[in-house]
Design a protein around this motif. Structure first.
Motif, mmCIF file in Angstrom:
data_model
loop_
_atom_site.group_PDB
_atom_site.id
_atom_site.type_symbol
_atom_site.label_atom_id
_atom_site.label_comp_id
_atom_site.label_asym_id
_atom_site.label_seq_id
_atom_site.Cartn_x
_atom_site.Cartn_y
_atom_site.Cartn_z
ATOM 1 N N GLU A 184 -5.348 8.754 8.170
ATOM 2 C CA GLU A 184 -6.150 8.366 7.005
ATOM 3 C C GLU A 184 -5.253 8.074 5.810
ATOM 4 N N PHE A 185 -4.219 8.878 5.651
ATOM 5 C CA PHE A 185 -3.253 8.620 4.584
ATOM 6 C C PHE A 185 -2.591 7.256 4.781
ATOM 7 N N GLU A 186 -2.140 6.985 5.994
ATOM 8 C CA GLU A 186 -1.480 5.710 6.282
ATOM 9 C C GLU A 186 -2.408 4.531 6.002
ATOM 10 N N SER A 187 -3.650 4.618 6.458
ATOM 11 C CA SER A 187 -4.590 3.505 6.300
ATOM 12 C C SER A 187 -4.992 3.298 4.844
ATOM 13 N N MET A 188 -4.820 4.326 4.016
ATOM 14 C CA MET A 188 -5.179 4.214 2.607
ATOM 15 C C MET A 188 -4.305 3.187 1.903
ATOM 16 N N TYR A 189 -3.121 2.955 2.421
ATOM 17 C CA TYR A 189 -2.216 1.989 1.794
ATOM 18 C C TYR A 189 -2.841 0.598 1.740
ATOM 19 N N SER A 190 -3.374 0.133 2.864
ATOM 20 C CA SER A 190 -3.982 -1.205 2.921
ATOM 21 C C SER A 190 -5.179 -1.302 1.995
ATOM 22 N N GLU A 191 -5.966 -0.239 1.945
ATOM 23 C CA GLU A 191 -7.143 -0.248 1.064
ATOM 24 C C GLU A 191 -6.723 -0.349 -0.401
ATOM 25 N N ILE A 192 -5.690 0.394 -0.771
ATOM 26 C CA ILE A 192 -5.206 0.369 -2.148
ATOM 27 C C ILE A 192 -4.722 -1.032 -2.514
ATOM 28 N N LEU A 193 -3.959 -1.634 -1.621
ATOM 29 C CA LEU A 193 -3.425 -2.965 -1.890
ATOM 30 C C LEU A 193 -4.554 -3.985 -2.036
ATOM 31 N N GLU A 194 -5.547 -3.897 -1.175
ATOM 32 C CA GLU A 194 -6.693 -4.810 -1.255
ATOM 33 C C GLU A 194 -7.459 -4.624 -2.560
ATOM 34 N N ALA A 195 -7.589 -3.372 -3.007
ATOM 35 C CA ALA A 195 -8.318 -3.101 -4.246
ATOM 36 C C ALA A 195 -7.593 -3.712 -5.449
ATOM 37 N N VAL A 196 -6.266 -3.632 -5.440
ATOM 38 C CA VAL A 196 -5.491 -4.208 -6.547
ATOM 39 C C VAL A 196 -5.623 -5.724 -6.546
ATOM 40 N N ILE A 197 -5.501 -6.336 -5.378
ATOM 41 C CA ILE A 197 -5.622 -7.800 -5.278
ATOM 42 C C ILE A 197 -7.003 -8.255 -5.725
ATOM 43 N N LYS A 198 -8.029 -7.564 -5.268
ATOM 44 C CA LYS A 198 -9.405 -7.922 -5.624
ATOM 45 C C LYS A 198 -9.627 -7.849 -7.122
ATOM 46 N N ASP A 199 -8.976 -6.895 -7.774
ATOM 47 C CA ASP A 199 -9.153 -6.733 -9.212
ATOM 48 C C ASP A 199 -8.622 -7.930 -9.989
ATOM 49 N N TYR A 200 -7.690 -8.657 -9.382
ATOM 50 C CA TYR A 200 -7.092 -9.810 -10.058
ATOM 51 C C TYR A 200 -7.581 -11.159 -9.518
ATOM 52 N N GLU A 201 -8.285 -11.171 -8.397
ATOM 53 C CA GLU A 201 -8.559 -12.431 -7.718
ATOM 54 C C GLU A 201 -9.507 -13.357 -8.484
ATOM 55 N N GLU B 295 -12.245 14.378 -1.643
ATOM 56 C CA GLU B 295 -11.129 15.060 -2.293
ATOM 57 C C GLU B 295 -9.803 14.714 -1.607
ATOM 58 N N MET B 296 -9.818 14.693 -0.277
ATOM 59 C CA MET B 296 -8.609 14.325 0.455
ATOM 60 C C MET B 296 -8.240 12.864 0.201
ATOM 61 N N ARG B 297 -9.252 12.044 0.063
ATOM 62 C CA ARG B 297 -9.023 10.630 -0.233
ATOM 63 C C ARG B 297 -8.287 10.474 -1.571
ATOM 64 N N MET B 298 -8.677 11.259 -2.563
ATOM 65 C CA MET B 298 -8.000 11.212 -3.842
ATOM 66 C C MET B 298 -6.558 11.723 -3.723
ATOM 67 N N ALA B 299 -6.357 12.710 -2.874
ATOM 68 C CA ALA B 299 -4.999 13.224 -2.647
ATOM 69 C C ALA B 299 -4.126 12.153 -1.995
ATOM 70 N N TYR B 300 -4.705 11.374 -1.084
ATOM 71 C CA TYR B 300 -3.954 10.283 -0.464
ATOM 72 C C TYR B 300 -3.572 9.230 -1.502
ATOM 73 N N VAL B 301 -4.512 8.919 -2.390
ATOM 74 C CA VAL B 301 -4.247 7.937 -3.441
ATOM 75 C C VAL B 301 -3.088 8.397 -4.318
ATOM 76 N N LEU B 302 -3.132 9.666 -4.752
ATOM 77 C CA LEU B 302 -2.059 10.187 -5.593
ATOM 78 C C LEU B 302 -0.725 10.169 -4.843
ATOM 79 N N GLY B 303 -0.792 10.434 -3.546
ATOM 80 C CA GLY B 303 0.420 10.370 -2.734
ATOM 81 C C GLY B 303 1.013 8.972 -2.706
#
Length: 357
Positions: free
Chosen positions: A21-38, A85-93
């Motif tokens: 779940e931590f590993e997969s969070m990377y792709s989600e984070i990147l997509e969220a940043v791109i979407k914010d600017y698209e 809560e774990m999802r937020m911990a992954y984001v901070l990581g």
């Protein structure tokens, strides 16, 4: 070999599913940043395409030690965390991993390094060059963008934000001290253990070891418990110092196929743990050899320093240091108050003990 005094830790570890779940969070984070600017009408996609290339090259390919320490810490302070809560911990990581990427890009430029994580340094790519300087700013500020997108509604947002700014500045100041040492007129006077310890504390220990644990404690509502924070800070800075000494050792004695990078401390005239140890063991002739060859970017002179290090048996000196500092840190951990999960810190120490990369 782990010293006999050490017992296997019983700290809570991440499950395989949680690591995934931590590993997969990377792709989600990147997509969220791109979407914010698209939706921008200013052709910002030209920059975001480059940003994606830069982050993919420099962030997700490491060991992720720092990033994983956040959810690990949180799991050891909170017994039954929720998925969110774990999802937020992954984001901070991942925010720490992004900051790490920025630090490495900058460090490689300043050290004129060739490789990092088994591939050419970012600035060495033909289409990058000194554009990498801007990319360090981009990556650093991307971490703050991710914090805003994911954590801004959490009660600990401002605390995390302020701590990140503070420790990032400490890291930059440590890097500044490190670079100034390369231009020292008298390295025998300048390269002292006290100065080395100060550089390491700020350049490495705060963001590598202390920040991830502090993030986990802040999430768990323990960020304002000053007595606990001070004890944790002392231990994590000690672990961070040990981590950097390992790096200095591996820079010279490590296997490049394992470490993924070519060492440059000798030719860069770094205030290195190995150099300081060598000075303490050298006779007059050996010291003259060291000073005549250290800080020179000639293969023959680099090899002379490495040979001198071997003749001085610095490998054995390091192994003795490693075992002693391990026992000293374990002793401090065992004296922690019961409200702190001592087994967590034993586990974090074990994660880097006798590492090879």
């Amino acid at each position: 070999m782990i010293p006999d005094i050490m017992v296997e830790p019983t700290a809570v570890t991440l499950t395989n599913d949680e690591i995934q779940e931590f590993e997969s969070m990377y792709s989600e984070i990147l997509e969220a940043v791109i979407k914010d600017y698209e939706n921008s009408k200013d052709q910002l996609y030209l920059a975001t395409d480059w940003m994606v290339k830069a982050i993919n090259y420099n962030v997700p390919k490491g060991k992720k030690l720092r990033g994983l320490m956040v959810p690990i810490t949180y799991r050891n302070f909170v017994k039954n965390p929720t998925k969110e809560e774990m999802r937020m911990a992954y984001v901070l990581g991942w925010c720490i991993e992004i900051l790490q990427g920025a630090c490495l890009v900058a460090d490689d430029i300043m050290d004129k390094s060739e490789t990092r994580r088994g591939q050419p340094c970012w600035y060495k790519l033909e289409d990058v060059g000194l554009m990498a300087v801007n990319d360090t700013f981009m990556l650093e500020n991307l971490a703050y963008k991710v914090l805003k997108l994911y954590v801004s509604k959490e009660p600990y947002y401002m605390e995390v934000l302020e701590i990140t700014h503070e420790i990032t500045l400490k890291t930059i100041l440590g890097q500044c001290m490190d670079c100034h040492m390369e231009n020292s007129d008298d390295i025998l006077e300048s390269f002292t253990m006290d100065r080395y310890s100060s550089i390491v504390k700020y350049k490495t220990s705060y963001y590598t070891m202390y920040l991830p644990v502090l993030f986990g404690m802040i999430m768990a509502g323990r960020g304002r418990d000053q007595k606990s924070i001070q004890k944790v800070e002392e231990i994590m800075l000690d672990i961070g110092h040990y981590f950097q000494v390992q790096d200095d050792f591996l820079d010279c004695f490590g296997n490049e196929d394992v470490t993924g990078k070519i060492g440059t401390d000798i030719q860069d005239s770094k205030c290195s743990w190995l150099f300081i140890q060598a000075v303490q063991k050298c006779n007059d002739k050996e010291l003259e050899c060291l000073l005549n060859n250290y800080g020179c970017n000639e293969r023959g002179k680099i090899e002379r320093v490495k040979r001198l290090y071997k003749d001085l048996e610095l490998e054995n000196v390091f192994r003795e240091y490693e075992n002693n500092v391990y026992l000293e840190i374990v002793d401090k951990i065992q004296k922690l108050p019961v409200e702190l999960p001592g087994k967590l810190f034993e586990m974090l120490l074990l994660k880097i003990f006798q590492r090879q990369n």
